[in-house]
Design a protein around this motif. Structure first.
Motif, PDB file in Angstrom:
ATOM      1  N   TRP A  85       0.699  -1.018   0.165  1.00  0.00           N
ATOM      2  CA  TRP A  85      -0.142  -0.139   0.110  1.00  0.00           C
ATOM      3  C   TRP A  85       0.998   1.089   0.084  1.00  0.00           C
ATOM      4  N   GLU A 139       0.431   5.499   0.753  1.00  0.00           N
ATOM      5  CA  GLU A 139      -0.713   6.881   0.663  1.00  0.00           C
ATOM      6  C   GLU A 139      -0.136   7.966   1.255  1.00  0.00           C
ATOM      7  N   VAL A 185      -0.067  11.533   3.400  1.00  0.00           N
ATOM      8  CA  VAL A 185      -0.603  12.196   3.947  1.00  0.00           C
ATOM      9  C   VAL A 185      -0.837  13.630   4.154  1.00  0.00           C
ATOM     10  N   GLY A 210     -13.744   8.692  -1.161  1.00  0.00           N
ATOM     11  CA  GLY A 210     -13.228   8.553   0.529  1.00  0.00           C
ATOM     12  C   GLY A 210     -14.551   8.740   1.518  1.00  0.00           C
ATOM     13  N   THR A 254     -13.251   8.621   9.392  1.00  0.00           N
ATOM     14  CA  THR A 254     -13.566   7.624  11.068  1.00  0.00           C
ATOM     15  C   THR A 254     -13.408   8.599  11.829  1.00  0.00           C
ATOM     16  N   ALA A 307      -9.421  10.147  11.692  1.00  0.00           N
ATOM     17  CA  ALA A 307      -9.030  10.515  10.144  1.00  0.00           C
ATOM     18  C   ALA A 307      -9.973  10.441   9.133  1.00  0.00           C
ATOM     19  N   HIS A 338     -10.458   9.352   5.626  1.00  0.00           N
ATOM     20  CA  HIS A 338      -9.308   8.362   4.581  1.00  0.00           C
ATOM     21  C   HIS A 338     -10.335   8.595   3.083  1.00  0.00           C
ATOM     22  N   THR A 339      -9.437   8.280   1.560  1.00  0.00           N
ATOM     23  CA  THR A 339      -9.745   8.807   0.354  1.00  0.00           C
ATOM     24  C   THR A 339      -8.933   7.707  -0.620  1.00  0.00           C
ATOM     25  N   GLY A 340      -9.221   6.790  -1.026  1.00  0.00           N
ATOM     26  CA  GLY A 340      -8.713   5.870  -1.799  1.00  0.00           C
ATOM     27  C   GLY A 340      -8.542   6.536  -2.666  1.00  0.00           C
ATOM     28  N   GLY A 351      -3.677   5.623  -1.630  1.00  0.00           N
ATOM     29  CA  GLY A 351      -4.961   6.714  -0.513  1.00  0.00           C
ATOM     30  C   GLY A 351      -4.271   7.669  -0.294  1.00  0.00           C
ATOM     31  N   THR A 387      -4.115  10.313   3.113  1.00  0.00           N
ATOM     32  CA  THR A 387      -5.450  10.341   4.629  1.00  0.00           C
ATOM     33  C   THR A 387      -4.651  11.597   5.690  1.00  0.00           C
ATOM     34  N   ILE A 441      -7.021  -1.309  11.945  1.00  0.00           N
ATOM     35  CA  ILE A 441      -7.773  -0.658  10.925  1.00  0.00           C
ATOM     36  C   ILE A 441      -8.281  -0.949   9.858  1.00  0.00           C
TER      37      ILE A 441
END
Length: 255
Positions: free
Chosen positions: A139, A141, A143, A164, A167, A170, A172-174, A184, A186, A230
């Protein structure tokens, strides 16, 4: 040819002031072996292999004072074309496209919030040859304190579209490329200063995140975020002995 489609993260490598120790730490943690580039100009650049297949690299810093860092590479068919898109989208060309021996062409960019990333246009070297298994890149990601700016930038550069969810801790967006989620983003909620630099983070698959964290610490690394669950699985944030940040994740079973 890359082993993944254009616009998909395809490689990661480490810039470190202690390449010798990196060749000790990561193989003992992930079960890798190392293959050192024969060209003197490569400075000992090492391709790490998992059961004979390339998964990551490590080399000396590009500049003397560079902090140890793992970099993310996105596959492309045309590094020069991506450079033009980056500039038009408001990013910066940090290192213009250049040839890496006969292996491929690469370039280094930064997005408007300062997150650095690279592209890889493969020739003899396709990039990573295995993903999503223990010991391999699983993965990547972003930030960032500027998610809206990132959404506009990466869509223009790579054709990514946000997918997206939020939570308690945070947002989160894919990043979706066609039908696939390829990376991703975050944004930690709460007190996150607007001038905080953005960065790309890498996640390596492991069979057991708790065991990986304990092993990393025993090898001289440090645990930044103790293992926790997570939605994607169980992960831990770690630093190697020189301070480079990376993550280990036990991926949750796919439905």
């Amino acid at each position: 040819m890359s082993t993944v489609p254009s616009g998909t993260p395809c490689w990661t490598d480490l810039a470190t002031p202690d390449l010798t120790d990196a060749r000790r730490f990561y193989p003992e943690l992930f079960g890798w072996t190392g293959q050192i580039a024969p060209e003197p100009e490569a400075g000992g650049y090492t391709v790490f292999l998992l059961e004979g297949r390339a998964v990551a690299g490590a080399g000396p810093p590009a500049i003397p004072d560079q902090v140890p860092i793992w970099s993310v590479y996105v596959a492309t068919d045309d590094a020069d074309l991506v450079a033009g898109r980056v500039e038009r989208a408001g990013g910066q060309v940090v290192v213009p496209p250049f040839e890496v021996f006969d292996r491929g062409r690469m370039a280094v960019f930064s997005d408007p919030a300062g997150a650095t990333f690279s592209v890889w246009q493969p020739l003899a070297m396709p990039g990573g040859e295995v993903f999503g298994v223990p010991g391999a890149l699983s993965w990547t990601e972003l930030v960032t304190p500027d998610p809206e700016g990132a959404k506009a930038f990466y869509e223009l550069v790579f054709g990514w579209h946000p997918d997206g969810q939020a939570t308690e801790s945070a947002a989160h967006t894919g990043w979706r490329l066609g039908a696939r989620i390829v990376a991703g983003m975050t944004v930690p909620l709460g007190d996150f200063p607007a001038d905080t630099p953005a960065y790309w983070s890498v996640y390596f698959g492991v069979a057991d995140a708790d065991a990986a964290a304990a092993r990393a610490a025993a090898l001289g690394g440090s645990i930044l975020v103790p293992p926790r669950d997570i939605p994607a699985g169980r992960y831990t944030a770690l630093r190697d002995p020189q301070g480079a940040l990376f993550n280990a994740i036990t991926l949750a079973p796919q439905p």
